[in-house]
Design an enzyme around this catalytic site. Structure first.
Site, PDB file in Angstrom:
ATOM      1  N   GLY A  87       0.885  -1.078   0.084  1.00 39.17           N
ATOM      2  CA  GLY A  87      -0.299   0.265  -0.047  1.00 39.17           C
ATOM      3  C   GLY A  87       0.841   1.382  -0.069  1.00 39.17           C
ATOM      4  O   GLY A  87       1.836   1.440  -0.642  1.00 39.17           O
ATOM      5  N   SER A  88       0.167   2.411   0.491  1.00 43.18           N
ATOM      6  CA  SER A  88       1.024   3.792   0.489  1.00 43.18           C
ATOM      7  C   SER A  88       2.160   3.976   1.241  1.00 43.18           C
ATOM      8  O   SER A  88       2.830   4.794   0.942  1.00 43.18           O
ATOM      9  CB  SER A  88       0.247   4.590   1.452  1.00 43.18           C
ATOM     10  OG  SER A  88      -1.118   4.863   0.706  1.00 43.18           O
ATOM     11  N   THR A  89       2.520   2.917   2.216  1.00 45.88           N
ATOM     12  CA  THR A  89       4.783   2.865   2.683  1.00 45.88           C
ATOM     13  C   THR A  89       5.299   2.603   1.384  1.00 45.88           C
ATOM     14  O   THR A  89       6.598   2.943   1.400  1.00 45.88           O
ATOM     15  CB  THR A  89       4.431   1.728   3.530  1.00 45.88           C
ATOM     16  OG1 THR A  89       4.501   0.396   2.838  1.00 45.88           O
ATOM     17  CG2 THR A  89       3.704   2.470   5.028  1.00 45.88           C
ATOM     18  N   PHE A  90       4.555   2.082   0.235  1.00 47.72           N
ATOM     19  CA  PHE A  90       5.774   1.971  -1.024  1.00 47.72           C
ATOM     20  C   PHE A  90       5.758   3.751  -1.870  1.00 47.72           C
ATOM     21  O   PHE A  90       6.662   3.249  -2.436  1.00 47.72           O
ATOM     22  CB  PHE A  90       5.000   0.868  -1.843  1.00 47.72           C
ATOM     23  CG  PHE A  90       5.571   0.076  -2.925  1.00 47.72           C
ATOM     24  CD1 PHE A  90       7.010  -0.694  -2.417  1.00 47.72           C
ATOM     25  CD2 PHE A  90       5.273   0.941  -4.401  1.00 47.72           C
ATOM     26  CE1 PHE A  90       7.992  -0.983  -3.729  1.00 47.72           C
ATOM     27  CE2 PHE A  90       6.934   0.187  -4.882  1.00 47.72           C
ATOM     28  CZ  PHE A  90       7.925  -0.280  -4.795  1.00 47.72           C
ATOM     29  N   LYS A  91       4.750   4.170  -1.598  1.00 44.01           N
ATOM     30  CA  LYS A  91       5.365   5.206  -2.335  1.00 44.01           C
ATOM     31  C   LYS A  91       6.749   5.684  -2.021  1.00 44.01           C
ATOM     32  O   LYS A  91       6.899   6.656  -3.144  1.00 44.01           O
ATOM     33  CB  LYS A  91       4.072   6.512  -1.615  1.00 44.01           C
ATOM     34  CG  LYS A  91       2.508   5.902  -1.569  1.00 44.01           C
ATOM     35  CD  LYS A  91       1.369   6.811  -1.622  1.00 44.01           C
ATOM     36  CE  LYS A  91       0.080   6.555  -2.183  1.00 44.01           C
ATOM     37  NZ  LYS A  91      -0.937   6.489  -1.382  1.00 44.01           N
TER      38      LYS A  91
END
Length: 589
Positions: free
Chosen positions: A302-306
């Site tokens: 999810g958004s930690t991969f941003k």
């Protein structure tokens, strides 16, 4: 009557004489050979018939935390066996051993009555009980000193330490990864027996002492490990989650201070399930209980991969911090309308605001700028197509689309952390490289080994790959991620006086229709020179499941506790935390 010897008679007699002397010569040569050339070999065989060898199990090396606290040690136990030829009262032996050792009488009887040189009855018997049996002087019952693995903290770090079997060999965890170093070399006891195989009294035994295994000193800090395990259990109960994982690592060198994967299991009773069930216990149940989720399982981050998407864009030169974007609440990719977590949209925003808001449309547009080839190049540089090399068995690898199969929709969803899977440790390794100046470190537990006298025998080495990220990009990302905690979706991890960077995430598990989520937060401190990085995953929390709401505050509490312990102190001149009103939508991802 006179016997007349014909020529045929004389020939037969000559043949007999020759045969006799030939046989005598062969026997003589053989005897000479036995007495000279083969004397040592036959002597050894004779002694082997008269000697019986018993193994002395080597003392297994201990496992320590970084402060010298024993995490896995040894307990003195005994091994009890019987020698059939020496037993004088088999019924008494059977009765006593079955009662004292709490074994079925029929099992003990089979071993006692078996005509073998030596039959083991039970290993890992408490020394007090063994001494009690020894005092009964039962003929044919042999008691040998032994060692049993013992874990003073029972369940603590069970998915990291692992355990050993009855033979003291490692089965999972660090115990099996470092088995060759820890196990040592067994010794032996040789005793003399008579023709019936009975040991002869008053004959000196030959004893060869074993060599103790090496001790392993790890990067684990028992105090941090205990604290994060306590926090993980609190979250597990409060959110009625399936699992909670917390990893605390030094992003500069990869040393893991603590890893909690709850629920854990009792290392001293590893074949006892950590939950109640009416089903028949199977090997698969044990395997699942022993499995280290952080190492052996993958998930959609999810958004930690941003963090990875933004880093790749800066490295490719297609993004600036103040670039302008617009979020109407969705982004159209081919025939798909892919929504933002904030249905009403964020409107006009810079990239800095976009990462603070964790805005999906912003990152989909950034992904389009990067392109498939550039995106995959960034993944390679950050080590996301390879295992981390952590010193634990069973490490999984990432699962990505083949590069040539990635279309616009796949690229869009990948840019905000969906449509692929990685391990939690792969994410930490990549994020560590982003904030430590571009060095891909190897996450690890083993630091060095020592001998019985605590002399260092080997300092363990791990690979570090440089140049994964430029210094300029690293500095930019540290500033942006600090803003995420100070003013954005990671605000609940903020601690006045500390500089903390991080990123929240709420990823939906497959199949999407089941509405199951993993809430997470990845944070580091100090933001300008990270010395500690923490990742928390809350698997299938009940009720509110937003990462910014339930995961970020846990890391904030952890840092408030462990940063002073690690010698990282508050800036007393820092401004107190300002009161901010953050909507649920702004805090979710």
């Amino acid at each position: 009557m006179q016997l007349l010897f014909t020529s045929s008679h004389r020939k037969r007699l000559l043949i007999v004489v020759i045969a006799f002397f030939t046989l005598l010569t062969i026997i003589t040569v053989k005897l000479v050979s036995i007495m000279t050339v083969q004397a040592d070999d036959y002597g050894y065989r004779a002694r082997a018939v008269q000697e019986r060898e018993r193994s002395i199990k080597a003392k297994r090396g201990s496992i320590y935390d970084r402060n010298g606290v024993v995490l896995a040690g040894n307990q003195a136990v005994c091994s009890i066996s019987v020698i059939h030829n020496q037993i004088e009262d088999p019924e008494t032996v059977i009765r006593v051993l079955s009662e004292k050792l709490e074994l079925p009488e029929e099992d003990v009887r089979k071993r006692v009555e078996k005509r073998s040189v030596r039959e083991k009855i039970k290993s890992n018997v408490d020394k007090e009980l063994a001494d009690e049996i020894r005092a009964m002087n039962l003929a044919g019952v042999m008691i040998d000193e032994d060692y049993k693995r013992y874990y003073p903290y029972s369940t603590l770090a069970s998915h990291v330490l692992g355990f050993t079997g009855s033979d003291n060999q490692g089965i999972v965890g660090l115990e099996v990864y470092y088995d060759d170093l820890l196990m040592g070399e067994n010794g032996s006891i040789n005793t003399v027996t008579n023709a019936r195989g009975i040991e002869v009294e008053n004959m000196a035994e030959r004893r060869v002492e074993g060599t103790a295994g090496q001790n392993l000193v790890t990067s684990i800090d028992i105090n941090i490990q205990q604290y994060i395990t306590q926090k993980a259990l609190e979250v597990l109960e409060k959110k009625q989650a399936k699992r909670v994982c917390i990893i605390v690592m030094n992003p500069q060198n990869g040393e893991i201070y603590a890893l909690a994967d709850v629920p854990e299991y009792n290392l001293n009773e590893p074949f006892t399930l950590n939950y109640e069930t009416d089903e028949t216990v199977t090997q698969d149940m044990w395997n699942q209980m022993w499995r280290n989720y952080c190492i052996s399982d993958t998930y959609e981050p999810g958004s930690t991969f941003k963090i990875v998407t933004a880093t790749t864009a800066f490295e490719q030169g297609v993004l600036r911090v103040e670039d302008q974007f617009y979020c109407p609440g969705y982004h159209i990719v081919e025939d798909r309308r892919i929504r933002c977590h904030k249905v009403a949209g964020h409107g006009a925003e810079t990239f800095r605001e976009g990462i603070m808001n964790s805005c999906n449309p912003v990152f989909m547009q950034v992904g389009e700028r990067i392109g498939v080839d550039g995106f995959y190049d960034g993944l390679r540089k950050l080590g996301l197509f390879e295992q981390t090399g952590v010193d634990l068995p069973g490490e999984a690898n990432s699962i990505f689309h083949k590069q040539e199969k990635v279309g616009p929709v796949e690229l869009a969803t990948m840019s905000f952390g969906q449509s692929f899977q990685i391990t939690p440790l792969q994410l930490m390794r990549a994020a560590a490289a982003v904030v430590n100046g571009g060095n891909l470190v190897t996450p690890h537990f083993g630091v060095y080994t020592t001998d019985e006298n605590n002399n260092v025998t080997e300092v363990l080495k791990y690979e570090t790959k440089t140049g994964a990220v430029s210094t300029a990009t690293s500095e930019t990302m540290k500033g942006l991620l600090e803003a995420v905690v100070a003013e954005g979706t990671g605000h609940r991890a903020y601690i006045a006086g500390y500089s903390i960077g991080g990123k929240t995430a709420t990823s939906e598990k497959l199949p999407r229709s089941e509405n199951r989520y993993i809430s997470s937060f990845l944070g580091f401190s100090p933001a300008d020179n990270p010395q500690v990085m923490t990742l928390i995953l809350i698997d299938e929390p009940q009720g509110i499941y937003y990462g910014g709401t339930i995961a970020a505050p846990v890391v904030g509490e952890i840092y408030d506790n462990i940063l002073p312990y690690l010698g990282i102190y508050k800036d007393e001149n820092a401004e107190e935390e300002t009161t901010q009103t953050i909507s649920i939508d702004d805090a979710v991802f």
